[in-house]
Design a protein around this motif. Structure first.
Motif, PDB file in Angstrom:
ATOM      1  N   LYS A 111     -40.286  17.081 -50.837  1.00 51.88           N
ATOM      2  CA  LYS A 111     -40.700  17.507 -49.499  1.00 51.88           C
ATOM      3  C   LYS A 111     -42.229  17.693 -49.458  1.00 51.88           C
ATOM      4  O   LYS A 111     -42.829  18.102 -50.456  1.00 51.88           O
ATOM      5  CB  LYS A 111     -40.026  18.835 -49.137  1.00 51.88           C
ATOM      6  CG  LYS A 111     -38.493  18.757 -49.065  1.00 51.88           C
ATOM      7  CD  LYS A 111     -38.041  18.104 -47.796  1.00 51.88           C
ATOM      8  CE  LYS A 111     -36.544  17.987 -47.691  1.00 51.88           C
ATOM      9  NZ  LYS A 111     -35.869  19.140 -47.171  1.00 51.88           N
ATOM     10  N   ILE A 127     -33.408  23.557 -49.243  1.00 56.99           N
ATOM     11  CA  ILE A 127     -34.250  22.830 -48.279  1.00 56.99           C
ATOM     12  C   ILE A 127     -35.666  22.623 -48.824  1.00 56.99           C
ATOM     13  O   ILE A 127     -36.257  21.566 -48.652  1.00 56.99           O
ATOM     14  CB  ILE A 127     -34.300  23.568 -46.923  1.00 56.99           C
ATOM     15  CG1 ILE A 127     -32.928  23.453 -46.279  1.00 56.99           C
ATOM     16  CG2 ILE A 127     -35.390  23.004 -45.993  1.00 56.99           C
ATOM     17  CD1 ILE A 127     -32.819  23.943 -44.871  1.00 56.99           C
ATOM     18  N   ILE A 318     -27.927  23.385 -30.789  1.00 55.89           N
ATOM     19  CA  ILE A 318     -27.103  22.255 -30.333  1.00 55.89           C
ATOM     20  C   ILE A 318     -26.088  22.703 -29.280  1.00 55.89           C
ATOM     21  O   ILE A 318     -25.955  22.083 -28.215  1.00 55.89           O
ATOM     22  CB  ILE A 318     -26.411  21.550 -31.529  1.00 55.89           C
ATOM     23  CG1 ILE A 318     -27.463  21.018 -32.515  1.00 55.89           C
ATOM     24  CG2 ILE A 318     -25.494  20.420 -31.067  1.00 55.89           C
ATOM     25  CD1 ILE A 318     -28.499  20.068 -31.921  1.00 55.89           C
ATOM     26  N   LEU A 370     -27.257  15.838 -30.298  1.00 57.59           N
ATOM     27  CA  LEU A 370     -28.002  15.753 -31.561  1.00 57.59           C
ATOM     28  C   LEU A 370     -29.043  14.630 -31.518  1.00 57.59           C
ATOM     29  O   LEU A 370     -30.017  14.646 -32.245  1.00 57.59           O
ATOM     30  CB  LEU A 370     -27.040  15.506 -32.728  1.00 57.59           C
ATOM     31  CG  LEU A 370     -26.196  16.724 -33.133  1.00 57.59           C
ATOM     32  CD1 LEU A 370     -24.958  16.291 -33.913  1.00 57.59           C
ATOM     33  CD2 LEU A 370     -27.018  17.683 -33.969  1.00 57.59           C
ATOM     34  N   ILE A 375     -32.517  18.298 -34.921  1.00 59.26           N
ATOM     35  CA  ILE A 375     -32.940  19.537 -35.582  1.00 59.26           C
ATOM     36  C   ILE A 375     -34.142  19.303 -36.507  1.00 59.26           C
ATOM     37  O   ILE A 375     -35.026  20.144 -36.618  1.00 59.26           O
ATOM     38  CB  ILE A 375     -31.741  20.121 -36.369  1.00 59.26           C
ATOM     39  CG1 ILE A 375     -30.648  20.587 -35.404  1.00 59.26           C
ATOM     40  CG2 ILE A 375     -32.155  21.201 -37.337  1.00 59.26           C
ATOM     41  CD1 ILE A 375     -31.060  21.667 -34.456  1.00 59.26           C
ATOM     42  N   ARG A 381     -42.114  13.774 -46.248  1.00 57.40           N
ATOM     43  CA  ARG A 381     -41.996  13.651 -47.703  1.00 57.40           C
ATOM     44  C   ARG A 381     -43.377  13.524 -48.318  1.00 57.40           C
ATOM     45  O   ARG A 381     -44.323  13.088 -47.665  1.00 57.40           O
ATOM     46  CB  ARG A 381     -41.197  12.391 -48.070  1.00 57.40           C
ATOM     47  CG  ARG A 381     -39.791  12.361 -47.552  1.00 57.40           C
ATOM     48  CD  ARG A 381     -38.883  13.269 -48.362  1.00 57.40           C
ATOM     49  NE  ARG A 381     -37.510  13.129 -47.932  1.00 57.40           N
ATOM     50  CZ  ARG A 381     -36.945  13.840 -46.950  1.00 57.40           C
ATOM     51  NH1 ARG A 381     -37.663  14.754 -46.314  1.00 57.40           N
ATOM     52  NH2 ARG A 381     -35.688  13.654 -46.619  1.00 57.40           N
ATOM     53  N   PHE A 441     -28.761  14.424 -39.037  1.00 54.61           N
ATOM     54  CA  PHE A 441     -28.563  15.223 -40.249  1.00 54.61           C
ATOM     55  C   PHE A 441     -29.386  14.650 -41.402  1.00 54.61           C
ATOM     56  O   PHE A 441     -29.044  14.845 -42.564  1.00 54.61           O
ATOM     57  CB  PHE A 441     -27.078  15.264 -40.624  1.00 54.61           C
ATOM     58  CG  PHE A 441     -26.239  16.021 -39.631  1.00 54.61           C
ATOM     59  CD1 PHE A 441     -26.154  17.406 -39.678  1.00 54.61           C
ATOM     60  CD2 PHE A 441     -25.528  15.362 -38.629  1.00 54.61           C
ATOM     61  CE1 PHE A 441     -25.387  18.118 -38.766  1.00 54.61           C
ATOM     62  CE2 PHE A 441     -24.758  16.063 -37.706  1.00 54.61           C
ATOM     63  CZ  PHE A 441     -24.684  17.448 -37.771  1.00 54.61           C
TER      64      PHE A 441
END
Ligand code: HEM
Length: 504
Positions: A111, A127, A318, A370, A375, A381, A441
């Motif tokens: 990340k 996460i 959502i 969605l 989200i 990255r 997702f």
């Protein structure tokens, strides 16, 4: 004497200018590959130091509009773009096939540094973490969230969905209300119960304070995220925001810490299975007790808090926005109500697990929500070693951006991108689209682990809510102004009017 001082000043200034020039040359020299590789990509003019940030100057709420303008300029371009975030080179991939390759690349699974802001709250939870430890822990946590666990939570999902609709009954025909706090209450209770094994108690000061603190945490994270000058820790630590954040953290950590201790007590006394459900925390306690080398106390805590925060805010956004969309597009709401009437028959009743697998139009409406409010609006990255995607050379030290929000609105893949249009998910429409033109997702190595949990919980909530209420909302999707933060939210909240649904 004056001459001496003058001479000294002259030498010091000369030395400073010389050192600065040497430093700049060294800086440019060490980044030469970055500059050379950046030439492959299309982008807007960038100034030294601030890069393209000048394009984002203005109110936080307008960032999304400004980014939209940037993407509009490159409409239809099928190659990666560049954006200089200050001196950071960000390479933007919008081609779904290339995005898929990135998402499945082990090398590109780290990340971006900006996630470190979250680490103050959730430490090395799934996460934010990367590396070998992360992979080991993910292998322990993912199997806990299996179908057996999700099925076992059915009563919990239903109980809080029903409680929410009962609370909302009072607001029928009472004009416009923001539905989000009611829905947030529902999912906060659900996740507390399902993950922490704790039933939220209205009367408890601790529970109430925790709810307020969680809301404020999101606010604090956002405040820092959108102010790049607050990103360096040494600057942030000097602000009043950091002090407030410490207070919030201490209280939340104490609250979650209590749930961890209670879970260990249950495990040691053998009373874990006496609860109505076995919460996620108890499964994790059991795994770690059997294999203490798997993770230490700190990791255990970070994972539980991460899972908690990853769930309740996402589900709230959502479900709340689906209510708004159905209110703005009554024709689709009617179609969905028709499906529910056909399925449930004469009188409304509790939706079972079996029921929710047979409501295809509800599924299409959730998927469409969605799409419009992903989200993770931009997946980020870090490139930790030089690599290539489809022949595009990616230099170490740069970052990768996958602008999900804009891919989800790309005319090449969506027939009616600016409107809520559930037919985007008709089987023939899905077949004609690259898989990674839709990724609410995320996917691949860092994909969401709560997808099934979310789908089941959302369907039970919506089936419960829509059997009871009809929603109305003003305007259409293009009238709604969104802000981008850790997620995407409508700036003016989730305003609807509700009335009792006529079932027959
Ligand atoms: C509608 C609900 C949800 C949506 C749309 C969603 C979306 C996402 C997205 C886009 C990511 C990738 C983030 C990134 O790469 O920056 C993610 C990661 C993650 N989500 Fe979810 N999420 C939802 C619910 C949940 C729930 C209920 C849980 C908990 C069970 C959860 C746990 C996680 C975790 C642990 C990760 C990190 C996975 C990793 O990096 O290996 N999410 N989610």
């Amino acid at each position: 004497m004056i001459n001496y001082l003058y001479n000294l000043m002259y030498r010091i200034t000369g030395f400073l200018i010389f050192s600065t020039l040497v430093y700049i040359m060294y800086y440019i020299f060490t980044r030469r590959k970055l500059y050379a590789y950046s030439k492959q990509f299309l982008g807007e003019f960038a100034f030294p130091l601030i890069g393209n940030c000048y394009m984002l100057i203005g109110k936080n709420e307008d960032v999304l509009i400004k980014l939209a303008k940037f993407f509009k300029k490159f409409d239809g371009v099928n190659q990666p773009l560049k954006f200089w975030l200050g001196s950071k080179l960000c390479i933007i991939f919008t081609n779904p096939h290339q995005v898929e390759k990135i998402l499945f690349s082990q090398k590109l699974s780290h990340k971006m540094e900006i996630y470190d802001i979250l680490k103050r709250f959730v430490g090395e939870g799934l996460i934010t973490a990367s590396g070998a430890e992360y992979r080991r822990h993910k292998k322990i946590i993912v199997p806990i969230l299996d179908l057996n666990f999700i099925n076992s939570l059915y009563d919990v999902f239903l109980k809080y969905s029903q409680k929410c609709t009962e609370d909302l009954m009072f607001y029928c025909n009472k004009g416009t209300l923001d539905i989000e706090p009611f829905i947030h209450d529902c999912f906060l209770r659900t996740v507390s119960h399902a993950f922490l094994g704790k039933e939220y108690d209205e009367e408890s000061k601790d529970d109430h304070q925790f709810k307020l603190d969680v809301i404020e945490i999101y606010d604090k994270i956002l405040t820092r995220l959108i102010r790049p000058w607050l990103h360096p820790d040494f600057i942030y630590q000097m602000t009043s925001l950091a002090k407030r954040e410490d207070e919030l953290m201490q209280r939340c950590h104490a609250y979650i810490g209590k749930a961890v201790i209670e879970s260990w007590r249950r495990f040691q006394s053998g009373t874990a299975s006496n609860k109505d459900i076995i919460p996620l925390i108890d499964f994790l306690t059991e795994r770690v007790a059997e294999h203490p080398d798997l993770m230490n106390e700190k990791f255990f805590f970070d994972h539980i808090f991460t899972l908690f925060l990853a769930s309740e805010d996402t589900l709230t956004i959502i479900a709340s926005f689906l209510c708004v969309c159905l209110g703005m597009y009554p024709e689709y709401q009617e179609k969905l109500a028709e499906e529910l009437r056909r399925h449930f028959g004469e009188t409304p009743r509790a939706a079972s697990m079996e029921d929710i697998s047979r409501l295809p139009y509800l599924e299409m409406c959730i998927k469409e929500t969605l799409r419009v409010v992903p989200i993770g609006p931009i997946l980020l990255r870090k490139i930790t070693e030089e690599c290539e995607i489809d022949g595009w050379k990616l230099p170490e030290g740069a970052s990768l951006l996958m602008p999900v929000y804009f891919i989800h609105r790309d005319r090449r893949y969506w027939q009616n991108p600016d409107h809520f249009y559930p037919d985007h998910f008709l089987p023939e429409a899905v077949k004609g689209r690259p898989t990674y033109a839709y990724m609410p997702f995320s996917g691949g190595i860092r994909g969401c682990i709560g997808k099934v949990f979310s789908n089941v919980n959302l369907k039970i909530f919506m089936a419960t809510f829509l059997q009871r209420f009809e929603v109305e909302a003003d305007g259409k999707l293009p009238d709604i102004k969104f802000k981008i933060d850790i997620s995407v939210r409508p700036i003016n909240g989730y305003k609807v009017r509700i009335k009792k649904r006529q079932w027959k």
